[in-house]
Write an enzyme that holds these catalytic residues in place. Sequence first.
Site, short mmCIF file in Angstrom:
data_model
loop_
_atom_site.label_atom_id
_atom_site.label_comp_id
_atom_site.label_asym_id
_atom_site.label_seq_id
_atom_site.Cartn_x
_atom_site.Cartn_y
_atom_site.Cartn_z
N LYS A 183 104.30 -12.98 48.46
CA LYS A 183 105.24 -12.76 47.34
C LYS A 183 104.48 -12.75 46.02
O LYS A 183 105.00 -12.35 44.99
CB LYS A 183 106.33 -13.82 47.34
CG LYS A 183 107.23 -13.73 48.59
CD LYS A 183 108.45 -14.60 48.45
CE LYS A 183 109.13 -14.91 49.76
NZ LYS A 183 109.95 -13.82 50.28
N HIS B 115 117.20 -21.31 50.27
CA HIS B 115 116.83 -20.38 51.34
C HIS B 115 116.79 -21.18 52.65
O HIS B 115 116.54 -22.38 52.64
CB HIS B 115 115.43 -19.84 50.99
CG HIS B 115 114.90 -18.78 51.90
ND1 HIS B 115 114.32 -19.06 53.12
CD2 HIS B 115 114.81 -17.44 51.74
CE1 HIS B 115 113.91 -17.94 53.67
NE2 HIS B 115 114.20 -16.93 52.86
N CYS C 214 118.82 -14.73 53.94
CA CYS C 214 118.39 -16.04 54.48
C CYS C 214 118.96 -17.18 53.64
O CYS C 214 118.27 -18.18 53.39
CB CYS C 214 116.86 -16.14 54.57
SG CYS C 214 116.14 -14.94 55.67
N GLN D 91 109.81 -18.20 45.21
CA GLN D 91 110.31 -17.14 44.33
C GLN D 91 109.87 -17.28 42.89
O GLN D 91 109.97 -16.33 42.12
CB GLN D 91 111.84 -17.08 44.38
CG GLN D 91 112.41 -16.55 45.69
CD GLN D 91 112.02 -15.10 45.98
OE1 GLN D 91 111.65 -14.34 45.11
NE2 GLN D 91 112.09 -14.73 47.24
N ASP E 19 110.29 -25.73 46.41
CA ASP E 19 110.07 -24.46 47.08
C ASP E 19 109.82 -23.43 45.98
O ASP E 19 110.75 -22.96 45.32
CB ASP E 19 111.33 -24.11 47.90
CG ASP E 19 111.27 -22.70 48.47
OD1 ASP E 19 110.26 -22.00 48.25
OD2 ASP E 19 112.24 -22.30 49.13
N1 PLP Z 1 111.96 -19.92 49.93
C1 PLP Z 1 112.52 -18.92 49.25
C2 PLP Z 1 113.32 -19.24 48.02
C3 PLP Z 1 112.36 -17.61 49.67
O1 PLP Z 1 112.94 -16.62 49.00
C4 PLP Z 1 111.59 -17.35 50.85
C5 PLP Z 1 111.45 -15.98 51.34
O2 PLP Z 1 112.15 -15.07 50.98
C6 PLP Z 1 111.02 -18.43 51.51
C7 PLP Z 1 111.22 -19.70 51.03
C8 PLP Z 1 110.22 -18.23 52.74
O3 PLP Z 1 109.05 -17.52 52.47
P1 PLP Z 1 108.18 -16.92 53.65
O4 PLP Z 1 109.09 -16.05 54.45
O5 PLP Z 1 107.11 -16.17 52.96
O6 PLP Z 1 107.66 -18.08 54.43
#
Ligand code: PLP
Length: 407
Positions: free
Chosen positions: A227, A124, A365, A204, A201
Amino acid sequence: MSFDVEKIRKDFPALSQTLESGRKLVYFDNAATAQKPRSVIDAVCAFYSRDNANIHRSAHELAGRATRGYELSRAKIEKFFGAGGEYCAVFTRGATESLNLAACSWGLQNLKSGDEILVTAMEHHANIVPWQMAAERTGAKLVVAGMLGDGSLDMEDFKNKLSPKTKIVSVAHASNVLGTVNDIAAIGEMARQNGSVFSVDAAQSAPHMLDDISSAPCDFISLSGHKCFGPTGIGVLIARRSLLDSMPPYQGGGDMIENVSWRRTTFRPAPERFEAGTPNIAGAIGFGAAVDYMSGIDKTAARAHERALLERLVAGLSEIRGLRIFGSAKEKVAVASFAIDGVHPNDIASLLDADGIAVRTGHHCAEPLLTSLDEFSLTRASLAFYNTEEEVDFFIKSLDRAVKILK
Ligand code: PLP
């Protein structure tokens, strides 16, 4: 084991609504943000109704309640994600801010020209851009490990790219586009043996309650409350206390200092040194209520239920002519992204919306990933443990009809 999804659904007020279209909501956009159980909504409401005060500052009763609520939530979150002992949780705005914290604080202190930051092709933007920014400022290089055709990580390529130059490995536990679950225990062990810092990270994977977040040798774990059925604007960076204490603060202000004089400032230990200013107190308390809620769910049964839903979804999608699914790795969370020849994803999403079905379209993203797949936009259905077989069947029927209209 049976999983009483109807009982669980009653805990989520948003799920039982009828939309302006007169249709019942089918919420398949959980990877963007999950719905909230009543207990989370009530916890936030109770905080603002009774306990609202700033934390760590005043001697009055409300300040005491607010501080206790905030710190109790931190302890619950640490326990739920297995961050006991030497680990602690820094509250952030979400996974994005957690990764920025790691990249700005650890990255700018430790990276230099010639060093490498190893990520994967399925990241992402939140796990790309902060490292790119740190690389630009330090002269380090971003290196990308490739994928196999099924959307799993190419472990051979990963091993080849892991070198003495690799100062940090930062990977998604689960891809928000492909659903691929990476083997963070194995990747983390390779990173550890290589002497690299290991950042995961978990944005998800956390909502799917995979157990192995805490069992992998992680140095940084980033995740978002929203999430995981909690409020927006709150997340955590989980890391070893000693590592955090060796890192400089990246934002200055109130609550993170020991002493301030015109000459110099000294900083509090972690986690406070990274929580400058008034934090999202209600959000933290809501996130605590969300992990309480998740603790009450049978993890094994929830995962089996999600897996069965994913299999049903993929089987249904495979029947639709001209539809291509991206990501068929053995280990997946319940995410299915797809393209349909000759049909624009936004048109599909509009027709699904007319039936009450919420999905997401776009690059999710993850532009470098979509570019490597030769796609500019995908439709994504992402499920949670509160979704049902009936919803999956209705989605497939509605999609099939949409495709026939649009082709
Ligand atoms: N990492 C992954 C794999 C994501 O899917 C997302 C958001 O969709 C993020 C990071 C970023 O999360 P946030 O927008 O809650 O900061």
